[in-house]
Design an enzyme around this catalytic site. Structure first.
Site, PDB file in Angstrom:
ATOM      1  N   SER A 163      -1.890 -15.586  -9.947  1.00  0.00           N
ATOM      2  CA  SER A 163      -3.340 -15.315 -10.418  1.00  0.00           C
ATOM      3  C   SER A 163      -3.789 -13.753 -10.541  1.00  0.00           C
ATOM      4  CB  SER A 163      -4.376 -16.002  -9.739  1.00  0.00           C
ATOM      5  OG  SER A 163      -4.525 -15.647  -8.325  1.00  0.00           O
ATOM      6  N   MET A 183       5.325 -13.396  -1.095  1.00  0.00           N
ATOM      7  CA  MET A 183       5.485 -13.896   0.079  1.00  0.00           C
ATOM      8  C   MET A 183       6.640 -13.557   0.887  1.00  0.00           C
ATOM      9  SD  MET A 183       2.308 -14.865   0.326  1.00  0.00           S
ATOM     10  CE  MET A 183       2.038 -15.377   1.863  1.00  0.00           C
ATOM     11  N   ARG A 184       7.130 -12.259   1.327  1.00  0.00           N
ATOM     12  CA  ARG A 184       8.032 -11.851   1.737  1.00  0.00           C
ATOM     13  C   ARG A 184       7.792 -10.542   2.560  1.00  0.00           C
ATOM     14  NH1 ARG A 184      12.172 -14.832   2.905  1.00  0.00           N
ATOM     15  NH2 ARG A 184      13.432 -13.128   3.139  1.00  0.00           N
ATOM     16  N   HIS A 244      -4.656  -7.698   0.037  1.00  0.00           N
ATOM     17  CA  HIS A 244      -4.350  -8.318   1.141  1.00  0.00           C
ATOM     18  C   HIS A 244      -5.690  -8.871   1.265  1.00  0.00           C
ATOM     19  CE1 HIS A 244      -3.441  -9.631   5.074  1.00  0.00           C
ATOM     20  NE2 HIS A 244      -4.541  -9.200   5.559  1.00  0.00           N
ATOM     21  N   THR A 288       3.407   0.374   3.414  1.00  0.00           N
ATOM     22  CA  THR A 288       4.291   1.143   4.221  1.00  0.00           C
ATOM     23  C   THR A 288       4.898   0.229   5.098  1.00  0.00           C
ATOM     24  OG1 THR A 288       2.450   1.077   6.083  1.00  0.00           O
ATOM     25  CG2 THR A 288       2.389   2.809   4.460  1.00  0.00           C
ATOM     26  N   GLU A 345       4.866  -0.404   7.897  1.00  0.00           N
ATOM     27  CA  GLU A 345       4.234  -1.361   8.935  1.00  0.00           C
ATOM     28  C   GLU A 345       3.024  -2.155   8.111  1.00  0.00           C
ATOM     29  OE1 GLU A 345       0.915  -0.729  12.481  1.00  0.00           O
ATOM     30  OE2 GLU A 345       1.696   1.169  11.540  1.00  0.00           O
TER      31      GLU A 345
END
Length: 195
Positions: free
Chosen positions: A13, A94-95, A113, A145, A147
């Protein structure tokens, strides 16, 4: 032409919101940019059909077909690089990406996010916000990044947490804001890139 490659794992979406914004905003003419390809790690990702309907190249690379995360990311990089991307956009991909992948696209890799980072990186953000008693939640567009869910924040949207919210109801309202801020942040980022 500056190519954008979008990675998805599901409905896409946010990808669709970016594609629509590119069409409405005439990014090809105004920003010398276009969504060149949509890649997914899942063949059943519904977003692939949307991309195909909009004349965008699609490709599936099933992560389960690779012996390691590094092998998958290497194959993914090779496929992305075929499109000579100016920008790689994660839209519900989703990795967790390897440091080598992130380094390869440093400075041109964006993500969204579903929290007001730096609060609640990782998964289950909406339930965690409710459990913590947050009065506000939201979404963050950021540069990627090594992290997880860190990197320069490019845009945020704030959504109130209502007394009767569930994780699903909050997620739905946050997603509506994601569809607004992600295309804007991508366009703004493109404006800042060298021609």
């Amino acid at each position: 032409m500056r190519n954008i490659v979008i990675l998805i794992s599901g409905s896409g979406s946010n990808m669709a919101a970016i594609v629509r914004a590119a069409e409405r905003g005439h990014w090809a003419q105004r920003l010398n940019a276009r969504v060149a390809a949509v890649l997914s790690n899942r063949a059943d990702a519904p977003g692939l059909a949307f991309a195909q309907d909009h004349g965008i190249a699609t490709q599936v690379l099933d992560h389960k077909a690779f012996a390691s995360r590094e092998d998958f990311d290497a194959a993914l990089m090779a496929e992305i690089d075929r499109h000579a991307p100016a920008l790689v956009v994660l839209a519900g991909f989703m990795r967790i990406l390897t440091p080598g992948f992130v380094a390869h696209y440093a400075g041109r890799l964006l993500n969204i996010h579903p929290s007001l980072l730096p609060a609640f990186p990782g998964l289950n953000t909406h339930q965690r916000a409710i459990d913590a008693g947050c009065r506000f939640a939201g979404a963050t567009v950021h540069q990627v990044t090594a992290e997880l869910d860190h990197g320069t924040i490019l845009a945020q949207a704030v959504v109130p947490v209502l007394a009767d919210d569930t994780a699903d109801s909050l997620a739905e309202r946050v997603l509506g804001q994601e569809h607004i801020i992600y295309p804007r942040a991508v366009a703004e980022f493109l404006r800042g890139l060298p021609s």
